[in-house]
Design a protein around this motif. Structure first.
Motif, PDB file in Angstrom:
ATOM      1  N   ALA A 138       0.820  -1.214   0.000  1.00 11.79           N
ATOM      2  CA  ALA A 138       0.000   0.000   0.000  1.00 11.79           C
ATOM      3  C   ALA A 138       0.856   1.268   0.000  1.00 11.79           C
ATOM      4  N   HIS A 139       2.185   1.100   0.107  1.00 16.68           N
ATOM      5  CA  HIS A 139       3.082   2.255   0.205  1.00 16.68           C
ATOM      6  C   HIS A 139       2.702   3.137   1.380  1.00 16.68           C
ATOM      7  N   SER A 140       2.307   2.509   2.458  1.00 13.80           N
ATOM      8  CA  SER A 140       1.870   3.315   3.596  1.00 13.80           C
ATOM      9  C   SER A 140       2.783   3.085   4.795  1.00 13.80           C
ATOM     10  N   VAL A 141       2.926   4.128   5.595  1.00  9.87           N
ATOM     11  CA  VAL A 141       3.709   4.049   6.816  1.00  9.87           C
ATOM     12  C   VAL A 141       2.869   4.588   7.960  1.00  9.87           C
ATOM     13  N   LEU A 142       2.774   3.822   9.027  1.00  9.49           N
ATOM     14  CA  LEU A 142       2.133   4.314  10.239  1.00  9.49           C
ATOM     15  C   LEU A 142       3.212   4.462  11.299  1.00  9.49           C
ATOM     16  N   ARG A 143       3.185   5.605  11.996  1.00  9.02           N
ATOM     17  CA  ARG A 143       4.073   5.781  13.143  1.00  9.02           C
ATOM     18  C   ARG A 143       3.190   5.980  14.365  1.00  9.02           C
ATOM     19  N   ASN A 144       3.282   5.071  15.301  1.00  7.46           N
ATOM     20  CA  ASN A 144       2.360   5.072  16.451  1.00  7.46           C
ATOM     21  C   ASN A 144       0.911   5.130  15.983  1.00  7.46           C
ATOM     22  N   GLY A 145       0.632   4.426  14.890  1.00  3.79           N
ATOM     23  CA  GLY A 145      -0.734   4.367  14.390  1.00  3.79           C
ATOM     24  C   GLY A 145      -1.146   5.554  13.546  1.00  3.79           C
ATOM     25  N   GLU A 146      -0.271   6.559  13.452  1.00  2.00           N
ATOM     26  CA  GLU A 146      -0.603   7.753  12.663  1.00  2.00           C
ATOM     27  C   GLU A 146       0.061   7.669  11.292  1.00  2.00           C
ATOM     28  N   PRO A 147      -0.694   7.943  10.221  1.00  2.00           N
ATOM     29  CA  PRO A 147      -0.092   7.886   8.884  1.00  2.00           C
ATOM     30  C   PRO A 147       1.009   8.934   8.700  1.00  2.00           C
TER      31      PRO A 147
END
Ligand code: CA
Length: 225
Positions: A138-147
């Protein structure tokens, strides 16, 4: 992720390279087997897409040779030959998958992700590292659940670092993972991308080894247990 496309049909090769680049891969095309061998000698490729009928020989013979030389990267055959014996021979000679032409780009991309995941020994499609959760599909990154929104090259850089976590990656290795032969590269491009990555993901993630390169400390980066 650096991908070598061995394909003599210029139309197919160009379209494939464009699709891969849109999806964050660095892609190089070689229209012959001898050029493919030359490319493998000078660059580390993460994956090879291999046509079977090439002007200077059979892709399968080349694959056999490449495996004998010890190259272990995933190889996906793409061929119009859809007979069962062809598909079985391809897999038996060391291919990781066999795509019958024509195919949809989405399916190729999905199968590439599976092959890469398997080559890294991961069952989960997600990469986890500290407070980061990265989804290559998905080419997505979550940091502490935040995009977190990353540009294509920043995402490619992050993937290369996480996939190599625990080892120091040289500038050259990172640049090879991010850029194809035909991409013009500013001498400080890597530093610029690294700067943005650190700003977006925190200064502690990537360590600098002065004069050598960068690394992300090993930890639970494989995810999915
Ligand atoms: Ca061909």
């Amino acid at each position: 992720m650096r991908v070598l496309i061995v394909e003599d049909d210029a139309g197919i090769a160009t379209a494939l390279a464009a699709t891969l680049k849109c999806n964050g891969y660095a892609a190089d095309v070689t229209p012959t087997l001898s050029l493919a061998s030359a490319a493998l000698r000078v660059e580390p490729f993460d994956l090879v897409l291999l046509d079977l009928g090439l002007p200077d020989g059979e892709g399968l013979d080349w694959l056999r040779q490449v495996r004998r030389e010890g190259h272990a990267m995933p190889v996906l055959i793409m061929s119009a030959r859809d007979a069962l014996p062809d598909r079985v021979a391809g897999l038996d000679e060391g291919a990781d998958d066999y795509m019958v032409k024509p195919f949809e780009p989405e399916e190729l991309l999905a199968r590439m992700r599976v092959a890469l995941r398997r080559s890294e020994g991961r069952a989960s499609p997600l990469l986890r590292h500290g407070d980061l959760l990265v989804d290559p599909a998905a080419h997505s990154v979550l940091r502490n659940g935040e995009p977190v929104v990353l540009r294509a090259k920043e995402f490619a850089l992050l993937l290369a670092l996480l996939r190599g976590s625990g080892q120091v990656l040289t500038r050259q290795r990172l640049e090879q993972a991010m850029y194809g032969f035909d991409e013009v590269l500013d001498s400080n491009a890597l530093e610029v991308h690294m700067h943005h990555l650190r700003r977006k993901l925190g200064e502690g993630l990537v360590k600098t080894v002065r004069g050598v390169g960068y690394f992300v400390p090993a930890q639970d980066s494989q995810g999915g247990h």
